[in-house]
Design an enzyme around this catalytic site. Structure first.
Site, PDB file in Angstrom:
ATOM      1  N   GLN A 113      35.483  34.803  42.418  1.00 46.98           N
ATOM      2  CA  GLN A 113      35.792  36.232  42.435  1.00 46.98           C
ATOM      3  C   GLN A 113      35.742  36.783  41.012  1.00 46.98           C
ATOM      4  OE1 GLN A 113      39.397  36.868  45.265  1.00 46.98           O
ATOM      5  NE2 GLN A 113      39.443  34.740  44.647  1.00 46.98           N
ATOM      6  N   HIS A 131      32.088  39.253  43.313  1.00 43.94           N
ATOM      7  CA  HIS A 131      32.430  40.554  42.732  1.00 43.94           C
ATOM      8  C   HIS A 131      31.544  40.929  41.547  1.00 43.94           C
ATOM      9  CE1 HIS A 131      36.662  40.046  44.676  1.00 43.94           C
ATOM     10  NE2 HIS A 131      35.775  40.550  45.508  1.00 43.94           N
TER      11      HIS A 131
HETATM   12  P1  NAD Z   1      44.990  37.690  41.117  1.00 42.86           P
HETATM   13  O1  NAD Z   1      45.320  38.277  39.801  1.00 42.86           O
HETATM   14  O2  NAD Z   1      45.307  38.449  42.335  1.00 42.86           O
HETATM   15  O3  NAD Z   1      45.739  36.286  41.262  1.00 42.86           O
HETATM   16  C1  NAD Z   1      45.702  35.325  40.235  1.00 42.86           C
HETATM   17  C2  NAD Z   1      46.361  34.068  40.766  1.00 42.86           C
HETATM   18  O4  NAD Z   1      46.210  33.059  39.775  1.00 42.86           O
HETATM   19  C3  NAD Z   1      47.850  34.226  41.046  1.00 42.86           C
HETATM   20  O5  NAD Z   1      48.129  33.676  42.320  1.00 42.86           O
HETATM   21  C4  NAD Z   1      48.532  33.433  39.918  1.00 42.86           C
HETATM   22  O6  NAD Z   1      49.719  32.791  40.353  1.00 42.86           O
HETATM   23  C5  NAD Z   1      47.456  32.405  39.602  1.00 42.86           C
HETATM   24  N1  NAD Z   1      47.484  31.933  38.225  1.00 42.86           N
HETATM   25  C6  NAD Z   1      47.750  32.638  37.100  1.00 42.86           C
HETATM   26  N2  NAD Z   1      47.645  31.854  36.013  1.00 42.86           N
HETATM   27  C7  NAD Z   1      47.288  30.628  36.466  1.00 42.86           C
HETATM   28  C8  NAD Z   1      47.038  29.378  35.829  1.00 42.86           C
HETATM   29  N3  NAD Z   1      47.121  29.247  34.512  1.00 42.86           N
HETATM   30  N4  NAD Z   1      46.723  28.312  36.605  1.00 42.86           N
HETATM   31  C9  NAD Z   1      46.653  28.419  37.950  1.00 42.86           C
HETATM   32  N5  NAD Z   1      46.883  29.576  38.616  1.00 42.86           N
HETATM   33  C10 NAD Z   1      47.198  30.666  37.884  1.00 42.86           C
HETATM   34  O7  NAD Z   1      43.459  37.269  41.052  1.00 42.86           O
HETATM   35  P2  NAD Z   1      42.381  37.097  42.207  1.00 42.86           P
HETATM   36  O8  NAD Z   1      42.993  36.444  43.397  1.00 42.86           O
HETATM   37  O9  NAD Z   1      41.202  36.480  41.562  1.00 42.86           O
HETATM   38  O10 NAD Z   1      41.990  38.579  42.674  1.00 42.86           O
HETATM   39  C11 NAD Z   1      41.891  39.656  41.800  1.00 42.86           C
HETATM   40  C12 NAD Z   1      40.510  40.209  41.518  1.00 42.86           C
HETATM   41  O11 NAD Z   1      40.509  40.490  40.132  1.00 42.86           O
HETATM   42  C13 NAD Z   1      39.363  39.301  41.701  1.00 42.86           C
HETATM   43  O12 NAD Z   1      38.585  39.862  42.653  1.00 42.86           O
HETATM   44  C14 NAD Z   1      38.563  39.307  40.389  1.00 42.86           C
HETATM   45  O13 NAD Z   1      37.310  39.896  40.605  1.00 42.86           O
HETATM   46  C15 NAD Z   1      39.284  40.242  39.492  1.00 42.86           C
HETATM   47  N6  NAD Z   1      39.604  39.724  38.137  1.00 42.86           N
HETATM   48  C16 NAD Z   1      38.749  38.883  37.507  1.00 42.86           C
HETATM   49  C17 NAD Z   1      39.080  38.392  36.245  1.00 42.86           C
HETATM   50  C18 NAD Z   1      38.102  37.457  35.584  1.00 42.86           C
HETATM   51  O14 NAD Z   1      36.893  37.587  35.794  1.00 42.86           O
HETATM   52  N7  NAD Z   1      38.590  36.486  34.810  1.00 42.86           N
HETATM   53  C19 NAD Z   1      40.289  38.741  35.655  1.00 42.86           C
HETATM   54  C20 NAD Z   1      41.142  39.629  36.325  1.00 42.86           C
HETATM   55  C21 NAD Z   1      40.789  40.103  37.595  1.00 42.86           C
END
Ligand code: NAD
Length: 267
Positions: A113, A131
């Site tokens: 995602q 995404h």
């Molecule tokens: P989310 O923010 O909803 O959930 C993140 C999850 O990761 C949480 O359940 C949290 O407990 C867990 N988490 C946080 N730090 C962690 C770690 N160090 N180790 C293991 N788990 C950890 O994110 P989502 O479910 O991916 O959905 C949100 C949307 O946001 C996605 O569709 C994505 O496209 C987008 N997004 C992407 C990025 C990226 O590309 N890095 C960053 C932010 C949001």
């Protein structure tokens, strides 16, 4: 009953990680399903954790396609807030471990995602980005595409299409836009007998439905997260396991043990 294993930031394991690793080693078509949590330790904030992006930018205000059409400068406040971080981020040990697992034949692909490109930067080859990604800018009006540059992220007017003067938008999927690669994702998931869901709150559909699809076909689901999520309560039904710990420590641990178990079986 759902297996529960905890892994500390220093790699201390509490629970039966070896069984989970053996399950991974024995899978015929394992797929990783990743979310923002896998990249938090690369310095990219996730959305829903305390201090995450959503606490600053209300998604329904900033991250919808209708917001972009109505007021692109507002959407660009969000793109600019996260853009430099995305350009500067490097893969962490969790991304590298998945690339190693794929290279050694233990992972059929990654459905992510994330828009950060860190799986590819770590060397993963089969990555499906539901995404989209942050590589390019796209003009929704005329279809023009050009690379995303650091200069686009500097404060200033919204980047404009050189062909039609429309507002350019990163090639990420906003709420209300169709997701990408769904057919290829379904082809990858159809034979999946083990899904490792890493760092996702499983709250954004349709991606959040993938674990249930795999589970309903008899596949196993392993969840790696800092805490239980919407997925956790179903792990029982999917013969699954929750590995509770930071992705950058937990993913390499389970991958190395799975590769060791596979090696042991061959010799
Ligand atoms: P989310 O923010 O909803 O959930 C993140 C999850 O990761 C949480 O359940 C949290 O407990 C867990 N988490 C946080 N730090 C962690 C770690 N160090 N180790 C293991 N788990 C950890 O994110 P989502 O479910 O991916 O959905 C949100 C949307 O946001 C996605 O569709 C994505 O496209 C987008 N997004 C992407 C990025 C990226 O590309 N890095 C960053 C932010 C949001």
């Amino acid at each position: 009953m759902t297996q529960r294993v905890t892994v500390s930031a220093t790699g201390e394991v509490n629970g039966d990680l070896d069984t989970v690793a053996r399950n991974l080693a024995e899978a015929r078509h394992a797929v990783a399903f990743t979310g923002a949590g896998i990249s938090v330790e690369s310095g990219i904030p996730d959305f829903r954790s305390p201090g995450g992006l959503w606490t600053v930018f209300n998604p329904m205000e900033y991250a919808t396609y209708s917001c972009f059409v109505r007021s692109p400068e507002k959407s660009w406040d969000l793109f600019r807030a996260i853009g430099e971080t995305l350009l500067d981020a490097k893969p962490n040990p969790a991304h590298h471990a998945l690339a190693r697992l794929e290279e050694r034949g233990g992972l059929a692909g990654i459905v992510t995602q994330n828009i950060d490109g860190l799986h590819q930067a770590a060397g993963s080859r089969k990555v499906l980005e539901i995404h989209g990604n942050h590589d390019d800018l796209h003009c929704p009006r005329c279809g023009h595409v050009e690379p995303m540059l650091r200069s686009h992220l500097e404060p200033g007017p919204v980047p404009e299409c050189p062909a039609c003067e429309g507002a350019l938008k990163p090639t990420v999927v906003l709420f209300e836009e169709p997701v990408r690669d769904l057919d290829s994702i379904q082809d990858t998931l159809a034979p999946c007998d083990l899904l490792i869901a890493i760092g996702t709150s499983s709250e954004v559909a349709p991606a959040s439905l993938f674990p249930a699809q795999v589970g309903a076909r008899g596949g196993r689901v392993i969840e790696i997260n800092l805490e239980p999520t919407a997925l956790t309560m179903n792990l029982d039904a999917w013969d699954g396991a929750l590995l509770e710990g930071p992705a950058s420590v937990t993913v390499p641990l389970v991958v190395e043990r799975a590769l060791g178990a596979a090696e042991g079986e061959r010799s």
